[in-house]
Design a protein around this motif. Structure first.
Motif, PDB file in Angstrom:
ATOM      1  N   LYS A   3       0.814  -1.286   0.176  1.00 17.79           N
ATOM      2  CA  LYS A   3       0.151   0.171   0.105  1.00 17.79           C
ATOM      3  C   LYS A   3       0.919   1.105  -0.132  1.00 17.79           C
ATOM      4  N   ILE A   4       0.309   2.134  -0.563  1.00 17.29           N
ATOM      5  CA  ILE A   4       1.042   3.567  -0.692  1.00 17.29           C
ATOM      6  C   ILE A   4       0.214   4.603  -0.578  1.00 17.29           C
ATOM      7  N   THR A   5       0.728   5.747  -0.384  1.00 16.17           N
ATOM      8  CA  THR A   5       0.037   7.293  -0.125  1.00 16.17           C
ATOM      9  C   THR A   5      -0.030   7.767  -1.354  1.00 16.17           C
ATOM     10  N   TYR A  29      -8.700   1.724  -1.766  1.00 18.45           N
ATOM     11  CA  TYR A  29      -8.077   2.563  -1.028  1.00 18.45           C
ATOM     12  C   TYR A  29      -9.226   3.490  -0.184  1.00 18.45           C
ATOM     13  N   LYS A 128      -1.035   4.082   5.484  1.00 14.51           N
ATOM     14  CA  LYS A 128      -1.026   4.033   3.982  1.00 14.51           C
ATOM     15  C   LYS A 128      -2.277   3.686   3.164  1.00 14.51           C
ATOM     16  N   ALA A 145       4.978  11.225   0.253  1.00 12.46           N
ATOM     17  CA  ALA A 145       3.974  10.264  -0.337  1.00 12.46           C
ATOM     18  C   ALA A 145       4.708   9.461  -1.598  1.00 12.46           C
ATOM     19  N   GLU A 146       4.386   8.446  -1.922  1.00 10.64           N
ATOM     20  CA  GLU A 146       4.983   7.714  -3.054  1.00 10.64           C
ATOM     21  C   GLU A 146       4.431   8.059  -4.390  1.00 10.64           C
TER      22      GLU A 146
END
Length: 231
Positions: A3-5, A29, A128, A145-146
Motif C-alpha cells: 500500500k502507498i500514499t 483505498y 497508507k 507520498a509515493e
C-alpha cells in the motif's frame, strides 16, 4: 502490491476529487476529500455568525469553537462515494454551495485551522492505502507520498464544470459568478502565508482541460500501478 500514499493537489474545480474518488474505489483505498473538511469548518463559521459585517473571519471566536467541530466521512452506498458530516449531520450538499465557496479560501488560510486539519489528515494516512486530495497534500500533509499528482485546467473550463455540477444537483448557479469565484480562489490559495497551493517538486502535472473523466482515470491508474510496483 504494498500500500502507498497518493497525494493529489490542484486548483479548485479541476476534477481532482473525481479522479481521487474513482481511483480509491477502483483499488480499494480510503479516500479523503480535504477540501470538504475546510468547507465544513466554513459552514460551521457561517452557521454560528463567525464572519463580521465586512465578511472577514472572526478568528478569535472561531479558534475558541474549533473543539466543537467534528468532521467525519461516511460511505454512501448509493453514490459509492463518501459523504461529509458535521457533528453527525450530513452536510454534503450544504458545503458545495456558493456561500461556502465564496468564503472557504479565507477560512483555509487561517494557521490554526490548517494546523488542526493537517494533523487530522496525517492521522488518517498513518496506515497508507489512502488517496487524499487538496491544496497542500504533497507539500505539507504527506511530503513523502509515493505518488504525487498536481492537476490543473483553465479557469473557464473549471467554472463550466462547477456550473454544470451545481445545475445537476438542482442548485441555482451563475456562470459569471462562478468564474469570478474560481479566479479569486486561485489567487488566495496560491498567495496565502501558510501552505500555499504549489506543485511539489516531485509531483507529476496533469492539465485535464480537454480530457474526459475516463481518460484521466486511466492516466492516474497507470501512474498508481507504476508507483506501487516501484515501492
Amino acid at each position: 502490491m504494498k500500500k502507498i500514499t497518493i497525494a493529489i493537489d490542484g486548483f479548485s474545480s479541476c476534477g481532482k476529487s473525481t479522479m481521487a474518488k474513482d481511483l480509491a474505489k477502483r483499488i480499494g483505498y480510503v479516500y479523503v476529500d480535504t477540501g470538504a473538511m475546510y468547507r465544513t469548518v466554513t459552514l460551521f463559521a457561517l452557521r454560528n455568525g463567525l464572519f463580521d459585517e465586512q465578511g472577514k473571519v472572526m478568528e478569535n471566536a472561531l479558534q475558541e469553537r474549533m473543539g466543537d467541530i467534528n468532521i467525519s466521512f461516511q460511505f454512501n452506498a448509493e453514490t459509492s462515494r463518501p459523504d461529509t458530516y458535521l457533528n453527525g449531520e450530513l452536510v454534503e450538499k450544504e458545503i458545495r454551495g456558493m456561500e461556502v465557496s465564496d468564503r472557504v479560501s479565507l477560512v483555509s488560510a487561517i494557521p490554526f485551522v490548517r494546523e488542526a486539519m493537517v494533523a487530522q489528515q496525517q492521522r488518517m494516512g498513518q496506515e497508507k492505502g489512502i488517496v487524499m486530495d487538496g491544496r497542500d497534500i504533497g507539500t505539507t500533509v504527506f511530503p513523502d507520498a509515493e505518488l504525487k499528482v498536481f492537476v490543473t485546467a483553465s479557469a473557464e473550463v473549471r467554472a463550466e464544470r462547477r456550473y454544470k455540477e451545481l445545475i445537476d444537483k438542482g442548485m441555482e448557479a451563475d456562470y459569471d459568478e462562478i468564474l469570478k469565484n474560481v479566479q479569486e480562489r486561485d489567487y488566495l490559495d496560491s498567495h496565502r502565508e501558510v501552505s500555499p497551493l504549489r506543485k511539489a517538486d516531485d509531483a507529476i502535472e496533469l492539465d485535464n482541460s480537454h480530457m474526459t473523466i475516463p481518460e484521466q482515470n486511466e492516466w492516474l491508474f497507470r501512474l498508481y500501478e507504476q508507483a506501487a510496483q516501484d515501492v
